[in-house]
Design a protein around this motif. Structure first.
Motif, PDB file in Angstrom:
ATOM      1  N   SER A  69     -56.104 113.802  50.034  1.00 20.11           N
ATOM      2  CA  SER A  69     -55.474 112.695  50.761  1.00 20.11           C
ATOM      3  C   SER A  69     -54.509 113.268  51.790  1.00 20.11           C
ATOM      4  CB  SER A  69     -54.724 111.777  49.794  1.00 20.11           C
ATOM      5  OG  SER A  69     -55.626 111.159  48.908  1.00 20.11           O
ATOM      6  N   VAL A  70     -54.562 112.739  52.988  1.00 23.54           N
ATOM      7  CA  VAL A  70     -53.643 113.197  54.029  1.00 23.54           C
ATOM      8  C   VAL A  70     -52.894 111.992  54.588  1.00 23.54           C
ATOM      9  CG1 VAL A  70     -54.664 115.414  54.600  1.00 23.54           C
ATOM     10  CG2 VAL A  70     -55.633 113.369  55.600  1.00 23.54           C
ATOM     11  N   GLY A  71     -53.414 111.355  55.638  1.00 19.79           N
ATOM     12  CA  GLY A  71     -52.719 110.226  56.229  1.00 19.79           C
ATOM     13  C   GLY A  71     -51.525 110.675  57.049  1.00 19.79           C
ATOM     14  N   TYR A  72     -50.779 109.688  57.574  1.00 13.72           N
ATOM     15  CA  TYR A  72     -49.615 109.966  58.416  1.00 13.72           C
ATOM     16  C   TYR A  72     -48.343 109.806  57.595  1.00 13.72           C
ATOM     17  CZ  TYR A  72     -46.395 109.863  62.388  1.00 13.72           C
ATOM     18  OH  TYR A  72     -45.381 110.131  63.270  1.00 13.72           O
ATOM     19  N   THR A  73     -47.509 110.824  57.610  1.00 16.50           N
ATOM     20  CA  THR A  73     -46.225 110.793  56.905  1.00 16.50           C
ATOM     21  C   THR A  73     -45.097 110.768  57.915  1.00 16.50           C
ATOM     22  OG1 THR A  73     -47.112 112.026  55.021  1.00 16.50           O
ATOM     23  CG2 THR A  73     -44.717 112.023  55.304  1.00 16.50           C
ATOM     24  N   THR A  74     -44.225 109.777  57.828  1.00 19.87           N
ATOM     25  CA  THR A  74     -43.067 109.689  58.709  1.00 19.87           C
ATOM     26  C   THR A  74     -41.919 110.506  58.130  1.00 19.87           C
ATOM     27  OG1 THR A  74     -43.687 107.473  59.427  1.00 19.87           O
ATOM     28  CG2 THR A  74     -41.403 108.132  59.792  1.00 19.87           C
ATOM     29  N   VAL A  75     -41.376 111.400  58.935  1.00 24.21           N
ATOM     30  CA  VAL A  75     -40.238 112.224  58.523  1.00 24.21           C
ATOM     31  C   VAL A  75     -38.920 111.580  58.951  1.00 24.21           C
ATOM     32  CG1 VAL A  75     -39.123 114.484  58.743  1.00 24.21           C
ATOM     33  CG2 VAL A  75     -41.617 114.336  58.614  1.00 24.21           C
ATOM     34  N   LEU A  76     -38.892 111.035  60.182  1.00 23.73           N
ATOM     35  CA  LEU A  76     -37.643 110.520  60.729  1.00 23.73           C
ATOM     36  C   LEU A  76     -37.963 109.554  61.854  1.00 23.73           C
ATOM     37  CD1 LEU A  76     -34.616 111.081  60.196  1.00 23.73           C
ATOM     38  CD2 LEU A  76     -34.721 112.868  61.933  1.00 23.73           C
ATOM     39  N   ARG A  77     -37.160 108.488  61.961  1.00 17.84           N
ATOM     40  CA  ARG A  77     -37.306 107.540  63.058  1.00 17.84           C
ATOM     41  C   ARG A  77     -36.009 107.482  63.856  1.00 17.84           C
ATOM     42  NH1 ARG A  77     -40.399 102.022  61.557  1.00 17.84           N
ATOM     43  NH2 ARG A  77     -40.469 102.013  63.844  1.00 17.84           N
ATOM     44  N   SER A  78     -36.121 107.200  65.135  1.00 16.52           N
ATOM     45  CA  SER A  78     -34.923 107.056  65.953  1.00 16.52           C
ATOM     46  C   SER A  78     -34.045 105.954  65.381  1.00 16.52           C
ATOM     47  CB  SER A  78     -35.305 106.740  67.408  1.00 16.52           C
ATOM     48  OG  SER A  78     -36.128 105.585  67.467  1.00 16.52           O
ATOM     49  N   GLY A  79     -32.732 106.155  65.491  1.00 18.42           N
ATOM     50  CA  GLY A  79     -31.792 105.206  64.924  1.00 18.42           C
ATOM     51  C   GLY A  79     -31.472 105.447  63.466  1.00 18.42           C
ATOM     52  N   GLN A  80     -32.148 106.416  62.847  1.00 16.02           N
ATOM     53  CA  GLN A  80     -31.951 106.702  61.422  1.00 16.02           C
ATOM     54  C   GLN A  80     -30.821 107.716  61.248  1.00 16.02           C
ATOM     55  OE1 GLN A  80     -35.689 107.575  59.560  1.00 16.02           O
ATOM     56  NE2 GLN A  80     -34.771 108.114  57.588  1.00 16.02           N
ATOM     57  N   ARG A  81     -30.087 107.605  60.147  1.00 15.11           N
ATOM     58  CA  ARG A  81     -29.015 108.539  59.803  1.00 15.11           C
ATOM     59  C   ARG A  81     -29.371 109.221  58.494  1.00 15.11           C
ATOM     60  NH1 ARG A  81     -24.038 107.543  62.382  1.00 15.11           N
ATOM     61  NH2 ARG A  81     -22.825 108.110  60.538  1.00 15.11           N
ATOM     62  N   VAL A  82     -29.310 110.549  58.481  1.00 14.01           N
ATOM     63  CA  VAL A  82     -29.624 111.303  57.270  1.00 14.01           C
ATOM     64  C   VAL A  82     -28.582 112.386  57.067  1.00 14.01           C
ATOM     65  CG1 VAL A  82     -32.113 110.896  57.333  1.00 14.01           C
ATOM     66  CG2 VAL A  82     -31.170 112.870  58.523  1.00 14.01           C
ATOM     67  N   GLY A  83     -28.423 112.795  55.817  1.00 14.38           N
ATOM     68  CA  GLY A  83     -27.510 113.877  55.489  1.00 14.38           C
ATOM     69  C   GLY A  83     -26.133 113.379  55.101  1.00 14.38           C
ATOM     70  N   ASP A  84     -25.273 114.312  54.743  1.00 13.36           N
ATOM     71  CA  ASP A  84     -23.902 114.002  54.370  1.00 13.36           C
ATOM     72  C   ASP A  84     -23.013 114.033  55.602  1.00 13.36           C
ATOM     73  OD1 ASP A  84     -24.639 113.826  51.677  1.00 13.36           O
ATOM     74  OD2 ASP A  84     -24.527 116.019  51.484  1.00 13.36           O
ATOM     75  N   ALA A  85     -21.718 113.804  55.411  1.00 16.66           N
ATOM     76  CA  ALA A  85     -20.773 113.801  56.525  1.00 16.66           C
ATOM     77  C   ALA A  85     -20.710 115.199  57.160  1.00 16.66           C
ATOM     78  CB  ALA A  85     -19.403 113.379  56.036  1.00 16.66           C
ATOM     79  N   PRO A  86     -20.618 115.326  58.495  1.00 18.53           N
ATOM     80  CA  PRO A  86     -20.774 114.184  59.409  1.00 18.53           C
ATOM     81  C   PRO A  86     -22.242 113.783  59.562  1.00 18.53           C
ATOM     82  CG  PRO A  86     -20.483 116.201  60.650  1.00 18.53           C
ATOM     83  CD  PRO A  86     -20.355 116.580  59.202  1.00 18.53           C
ATOM     84  N   ARG A  87     -22.506 112.499  59.432  1.00 21.34           N
ATOM     85  CA  ARG A  87     -23.872 111.989  59.586  1.00 21.34           C
ATOM     86  C   ARG A  87     -24.071 111.565  61.027  1.00 21.34           C
ATOM     87  NH1 ARG A  87     -24.735 107.343  55.683  1.00 21.34           N
ATOM     88  NH2 ARG A  87     -26.944 107.838  55.805  1.00 21.34           N
ATOM     89  N   HIS A  88     -25.224 111.916  61.590  1.00 21.54           N
ATOM     90  CA  HIS A  88     -25.512 111.599  62.989  1.00 21.54           C
ATOM     91  C   HIS A  88     -26.713 110.663  63.076  1.00 21.54           C
ATOM     92  CE1 HIS A  88     -22.673 114.579  64.509  1.00 21.54           C
ATOM     93  NE2 HIS A  88     -23.117 115.399  63.569  1.00 21.54           N
ATOM     94  N   THR A  89     -26.716 109.861  64.098  1.00 30.77           N
ATOM     95  CA  THR A  89     -27.808 108.931  64.333  1.00 30.77           C
ATOM     96  C   THR A  89     -28.853 109.604  65.208  1.00 30.77           C
ATOM     97  OG1 THR A  89     -26.301 107.052  64.197  1.00 30.77           O
ATOM     98  CG2 THR A  89     -28.446 106.667  65.218  1.00 30.77           C
ATOM     99  N   PHE A  90     -30.052 109.741  64.680  1.00 29.94           N
ATOM    100  CA  PHE A  90     -31.141 110.420  65.371  1.00 29.94           C
ATOM    101  C   PHE A  90     -31.482 109.657  66.650  1.00 29.94           C
ATOM    102  CE2 PHE A  90     -35.854 111.551  65.410  1.00 29.94           C
ATOM    103  CZ  PHE A  90     -35.662 112.895  65.718  1.00 29.94           C
ATOM    104  N   GLY A  91     -31.278 110.314  67.800  1.00 29.02           N
ATOM    105  CA  GLY A  91     -31.576 109.699  69.087  1.00 29.02           C
ATOM    106  C   GLY A  91     -30.365 109.181  69.829  1.00 29.02           C
ATOM    107  N   GLU A  92     -29.152 109.279  69.240  1.00 29.60           N
ATOM    108  CA  GLU A  92     -27.956 108.828  69.953  1.00 29.60           C
ATOM    109  C   GLU A  92     -27.668 109.769  71.124  1.00 29.60           C
ATOM    110  OE1 GLU A  92     -23.744 107.065  68.546  1.00 29.60           O
ATOM    111  OE2 GLU A  92     -24.128 109.112  67.852  1.00 29.60           O
ATOM    112  N   LEU A  93     -27.344 109.200  72.281  1.00 30.24           N
ATOM    113  CA  LEU A  93     -27.108 109.982  73.488  1.00 30.24           C
ATOM    114  C   LEU A  93     -25.631 110.330  73.614  1.00 30.24           C
ATOM    115  CD1 LEU A  93     -29.335 108.001  76.028  1.00 30.24           C
ATOM    116  CD2 LEU A  93     -29.982 109.912  74.545  1.00 30.24           C
ATOM    117  N   LEU A  94     -25.356 111.586  74.015  1.00 30.69           N
ATOM    118  CA  LEU A  94     -23.989 112.070  74.159  1.00 30.69           C
ATOM    119  C   LEU A  94     -23.711 112.509  75.595  1.00 30.69           C
ATOM    120  CD1 LEU A  94     -23.666 114.295  70.960  1.00 30.69           C
ATOM    121  CD2 LEU A  94     -23.270 111.833  71.191  1.00 30.69           C
TER     122      LEU A  94
END
Length: 624
Positions: free
Chosen positions: A70-95
């Motif tokens: 079995s394979v299929g598509y596995t999502t690792v991360l989506r924009s707008g998502q926050r992962v990890g401990d402090a400091p946590r960052h929003t994936f895709g936030e512009l600086l």
């Protein structure tokens, strides 16, 4: 995807990977009795219902003999998502240039759903991904990943943005590649037109201070800072990194830079209208800080009526430079007017004496005269214009992904649309001089808005100092238009449009062929080319295809939601005993079908993969 316990005779679901030779199988440690037919992935039907058209869909099994994984598509991360401990960052936030969030007019942070090339890098026993976001200003995120030792499944542990202060921020990073020395090699696409001054790059102003889209400082924006390859090096397991722009590789609409096995020859595609194709040969293997830059000259050997043409290739040298030399020229405050004198062409497209007519950049005919002593500045800051000025071919259209097959020594290049300058005095099959005036009209192909993939044969060229120089080109596979776009069948290969009651009625390209090929990757040893699409009307739901070079058959292996495009299609041969076909689904509902959006969360981009699969080479671990 070979394993020593696999039988040589393989059950076939679809002739996707048929071409593994007995010699290759024996080299991998297996006995070979009889004919080995390859490995099969179940082909995927096109998305036909509203539910399917909202999903990321993928082939769900791979067969090898009596084994089915079995394979299929596995999502690792989506924009707008926050992962990890402090400091946590929003994936895709512009600086901005102070590494503070760039705010929207409503005071909320800007989150990009334009995740594009996302690399996988193994560094000191850890696995990282580097993701670039195709926006202005742009962002780059470094994510630490966890890999399950038994199944190969990947999980995001923590993500954080990289500071881009050292490179003046990033402009529209698009496709990319992983270098042979394990770094992320990105790009800056659709470079601002410096002839128009800072105004051409005004969307970068929010990067320079203020933290607000209403603020920023346009006076700090220099269009010559943008339009280069960008390399990200993850230095060690702590995630320490460096970001470098390679100014010596030329400035144009960099779609992709791809390094050859010699670690110094680099092919660079140029996305847009009336663009070129560029070759860079570094002074030292593994270092892209200095080298010689060349532009393609297409010398067509097929007639203009060919569906897929062929040509001999010649390379015109533009110059040599070091990164620090070109950066110093930019820092001096040089402008377009310091490099060229420009005057308006006559009504018939001709230029006055002392000026050359060029047609590059998608702006029509320009009359230019190079100022004394400005050859290097022209070559590396106005690369496409200077290439045209020296007689190189600038008639190509939407030149996109690149990949390489070491066994056949062929380079594959995607042209998302074959039209305009690639035609012979036409625009989509109808008479027009707009794209050939000011050129030598080198490319003369039949128009096809559904695009095509070309193969370039590589060989040794002592003068260029490389064994990986493109010598010939020929068409490999093309999409098929329908009469929804080619009403008068100006292209003989056009097929009937879909009827009004068909779920595919809005598609202007045949649903069972490619539409607007973009990202490419190759599965080594399997003779399989993977083709990702970036299509608007061509395919309502963009697809990823596997193309069998032996049988010349296509198998659809992934489809994306409404209005999305497929990006970052990239094959990783062996990461701790597993192979991955990565795929990013960019900006769902972003290019079309916005009226079908039910939940704002559906717009978030996806970073994921098809797999994991047993590694095609090296130590193997079979998923449980």
């Amino acid at each position: 995807f070979m394993h020593s316990t696999w039988p040589c005779q393989v059950a076939s679901y679809h002739p996707l990977l048929r071409s593994i030779s007995c010699a290759a199988l024996i080299a991998a440690g297996s006995s070979c009795h009889g004919r080995f037919e390859g490995v099969s992935i179940t082909p995927l039907a096109p998305a036909s219902t509203d539910v399917e058209k909202r999903q990321v869909r993928s082939s769900d099994t791979i067969a090898y003999g009596q084994h089915v994984a079995s394979v299929g598509y596995t999502t690792v991360l989506r924009s707008g998502q926050r992962v990890g401990d402090a400091p946590r960052h929003t994936f895709g936030e512009l600086l901005d240039d102070a590494d503070l969030p760039i705010l929207r007019e409503d005071g909320k942070p800007s989150i990009a759903d334009s995740n594009d090339f996302t690399s996988l890098l193994q560094v000191d026993g850890k696995l990282f991904s580097v993701a670039q976001f195709e926006s202005q200003p742009a962002a780059v995120y470094l994510t630490e990943l966890e890999q399950d030792a038994h199944t190969g499944a990947l999980r995001a542990l923590a993500t954080r943005p990289l500071s881009l202060q050292s490179v003046h921020g990033l402009w529209t990073p698009c496709a990319g590649s992983v270098t042979p020395w394990n770094t992320h090699l990105g790009s800056e696409e659709y470079e601002p037109d410096a002839k128009k001054g800072a105004e051409s790059a005004k969307t970068m102003a929010p990067y320079f201070g203020g933290g607000s889209v209403l603020g920023g400082d346009l006076s700090k924006v220099n269009p010559y800072h943008y339009g280069f390859p960008v390399e990200v090096t993850v230095k060690d397991a702590s995630g320490a990194y460096a970001v470098d722009k390679h100014y010596s590789m030329g400035r144009f609409a960099h779609e992709l830079s791809y390094v050859m096995p010699d670690r110094k020859t680099v092919y660079q595609t140029d996305d847009g209208t009336n663009v070129g194709f560029f070759l860079y040969v570094a002074d030292e293997p593994g270092r892209l800080s200095a080298g010689r830059l060349f532009a393609l000259k297409w010398e067509q050997t097929s007639d203009a009526a060919s569906e897929l043409g062929a040509a001999s290739i010649r390379w015109i040298e533009l110059g040599h430079a070091r990164n620090d030399e070109i950066h110093a020229i930019i820092a001096s405050g040089i402008t377009f007017a310091d490099i060229f004198t420009a005057v308006a062409p006559a009504q018939d497209g001709t230029c006055p004496a002392e000026h050359k007519a060029i047609n590059a950049n998608g702006v029509g005919v320009e009359c230019l005269s190079l100022k004394a002593g400005q050859e290097q500045a022209a070559a590396f800051l106005e690369t496409r214009r200077y290439a045209a000025y020296l007689g190189a071919t600038t008639e190509l259209r939407k030149e996109e992904g690149i990949t390489f097959d070491a066994e056949s020594k062929r380079l594959f290049v995607a042209y998302s649309e074959v039209q305009y300058g690639m035609e012979d005095g036409k625009k989509n099959g109808a008479p027009s001089t707009a794209y050939d005036l000011g050129t030598s009209n080198d490319v003369k192909l039949r128009f096809n808005t559904c695009g095509a993939v070309y193969a370039y044969e590589l060989g040794k060229d002592a003068a260029l100092g490389s064994e990986y120089v493109a010598l010939r080109a020929s068409g490999l596979v093309a999409g098929r238009m329908t009469t929804a776009i080619d009403k008068d069948r100006l292209n003989p290969s056009t097929v009937d449009a879909y009827p009004e009651d068909s779920p595919f009625v809005v598609n202007t390209c045949d649903i069972d062929g490619i539409a607007n090929p973009d990202n490419l990757t190759f599965i080594p040893g399997q003779r399989v080319l993977i083709i990702g699409e970036d299509s608007g009307d061509g395919h309502q739901n963009d697809a990823v295809w596997a193309y069998d070079l032996t049988t010349r058959e296509l198998a659809r292996i992934q489809t994306t939601p409404y209005g999305a495009e497929t990006t970052s299609v990239y094959f990783y041969e062996n990461l701790n005993g597993f192979s991955y076909l990565t795929s990013v689904v960019q900006h769902p509902f972003g290019e079309s079908d916005q009226d079908k959006l039910l939940d704002p969360g559906e717009q978030r981009s996806y970073f994921g993969y098809v797999g994991p699969l047993p590694a095609s080479r090296g130590p193997k671990r079979i998923p449980r």
